[in-house]
Enzyme design. Structure first.
Site, PDB file in Angstrom:
ATOM      1  CG  ASP A  65       0.371  -4.173   2.150  1.00 50.48           C
ATOM      2  OD1 ASP A  65       0.125  -4.974   3.023  1.00 50.48           O
ATOM      3  OD2 ASP A  65       1.160  -3.286   1.968  1.00 50.48           O
ATOM      4  CG  ASP A  75      -0.241  -0.161   2.519  1.00 45.15           C
ATOM      5  OD1 ASP A  75       1.089  -0.122   2.653  1.00 45.15           O
ATOM      6  OD2 ASP A  75      -1.141   0.247   3.415  1.00 45.15           O
ATOM      7  CB  SER A  76       4.601   1.939  -0.080  1.00 46.82           C
ATOM      8  OG  SER A  76       4.907   0.627  -0.652  1.00 46.82           O
ATOM      9  CD  GLU A  80       7.850  -0.477   7.829  1.00 48.74           C
ATOM     10  OE1 GLU A  80       7.193  -1.158   7.416  1.00 48.74           O
ATOM     11  OE2 GLU A  80       8.290   0.800   7.328  1.00 48.74           O
TER      12      GLU A  80
HETATM   13  O1  KIV Z   1       3.805  -1.196   1.417  1.00 52.62           O
HETATM   14  C1  KIV Z   1       4.882  -1.393   1.727  1.00 52.62           C
HETATM   15  O2  KIV Z   1       5.690  -1.208   0.924  1.00 52.62           O
HETATM   16  C2  KIV Z   1       5.328  -1.954   2.953  1.00 52.62           C
HETATM   17  C3  KIV Z   1       6.712  -2.569   3.229  1.00 52.62           C
HETATM   18  C4  KIV Z   1       7.242  -1.128   4.014  1.00 52.62           C
HETATM   19  C5  KIV Z   1       7.099  -3.620   3.687  1.00 52.62           C
HETATM   20  O3  KIV Z   1       4.511  -2.840   3.590  1.00 52.62           O
END
Ligand code: KIV
Length: 277
Positions: free
Chosen positions: A86, A47-48, A185
């Site tokens: 995610d 979700d980044s 993290e």
């Molecule tokens: O959404 C993402 O990129 C993540 C990473 C920080 C592991 O959850």
């Protein structure tokens, strides 16, 4: 030679054998196909993407529709790579039923290999509900960006004996609940080591030091593409942003000078065109 896609059994096997592996993000077909061509073992459609692809300030506004839209092309582009989808904020917090039905939707509509969700012991019931629906679940503890404001912002977690012990407990309980691996993290390296030693499933570290089983980074960070912010734990293995700006400037320069397109890049067939004006 095409690489072999990891299987669920490989995660525990790699941990038992002490074999390290690698994990990066992708949010689109082209990037996914590049990662697929590399030796990297796992792709996260994280979700980044809210920040990296959509320009949001955080991950809270990302929707199920956003995730499905981005996971689908990644699955198409990376057939030889294990793909994690995610679960966005708000898609699993409300009830076990909501969590299971959104996890089923993510798998059904994208064909990714597992889902990932954030949270420690407070998420055990949600994790069990999703695992009970027959879906592979990757946990995510430590700094959990969806709820970063309740953790005091984007800060290193597990810095006190109590908070470090809570992370070890979280990992042990997530393993018991059925998670096949856990992202950890932004914690001190010693905490990464303690968490990794406490469980038989792999710990996938991002800013969690060298003693974990797998390293995770956002592709745009590790390739030096994302210009807004660089966390301490990010090593830039390439400078792609600079290469892209340089390439764009060369295109612009040759366009305004009239040197592009040269005959090499033009269709040079002679055509006798009647004069109409
Ligand atoms: O959404 C993402 O990129 C993540 C990473 C920080 C592991 O959850």
């Amino acid at each position: 030679m095409a690489k072999t896609k990891m299987t669920l059994g490989d995660f525990k096997k790699f941990k038992a054998e002490g074999k390290k592996f690698s994990y990066v993000t992708a949010y689109d077909y082209t990037t996914a196909s590049i990662v697929n061509e590399s030796d990297v073992n796992i792709i996260l459609v994280g979700d980044s993407l809210g920040m990296i692809m959509l320009g949001y300030k955080g991950t809270e506004s990302v929707t199920m529709e956003d995730m499905i839209h981005h996971i689908r092309p990644v699955v198409k582009g990376a057939p030889d790579t294990w793909i994690v989808g995610d679960m966005p904020f708000g898609s699993y917090q409300v009830s076990n039923e909501q969590a299971a039905s959104n996890a089923i939707r993510l798998i059904k509509e994208t064909n990714c290999d597992c889902v990932k969700l954030e949270g420690g012991v407070e998420m055990l019931d949600r994790i069990k509900a999703i695992v009970g629906a027959g879906i592979n679940v990757m946990g995510h503890i430590g700094l959990t960006p969806q709820t970063a404001s309740s953790l005091g912002g984007f800060k290193v977690q597990g810095g006190t004996p109590e908070s470090a012990a809570k992370l070890v407990k979280d990992a042990m309980e997530l393993e018991k609940a059925g998670c096949f691996s856990i992202v950890l993290e932004c914690v001190p390296s010693v905490v990464g080591k303690a968490v990794s030693e406490a469980v038989e499933i792999p710990i996938l570290g991002i800013g969690a030091g060298p003693y974990v089983d797998c390293q995770v980074l956002v592709t745009q960070d590790l390739l030096g593409m994302y210009g807004d912010f660089k966390p301490k734990f990010v090593k830039q293995f390439a400078q792609i942003r600079k290469a892209m700006v340089d390439g764009l400037n060369d295109f612009h320069k040759e366009t305004v000078e009239g040197t592009f397109p040269s005959p090499e890049y033009s269709f040079n067939k002679a055509v006798d065109i009647p004069k109409l004006y």
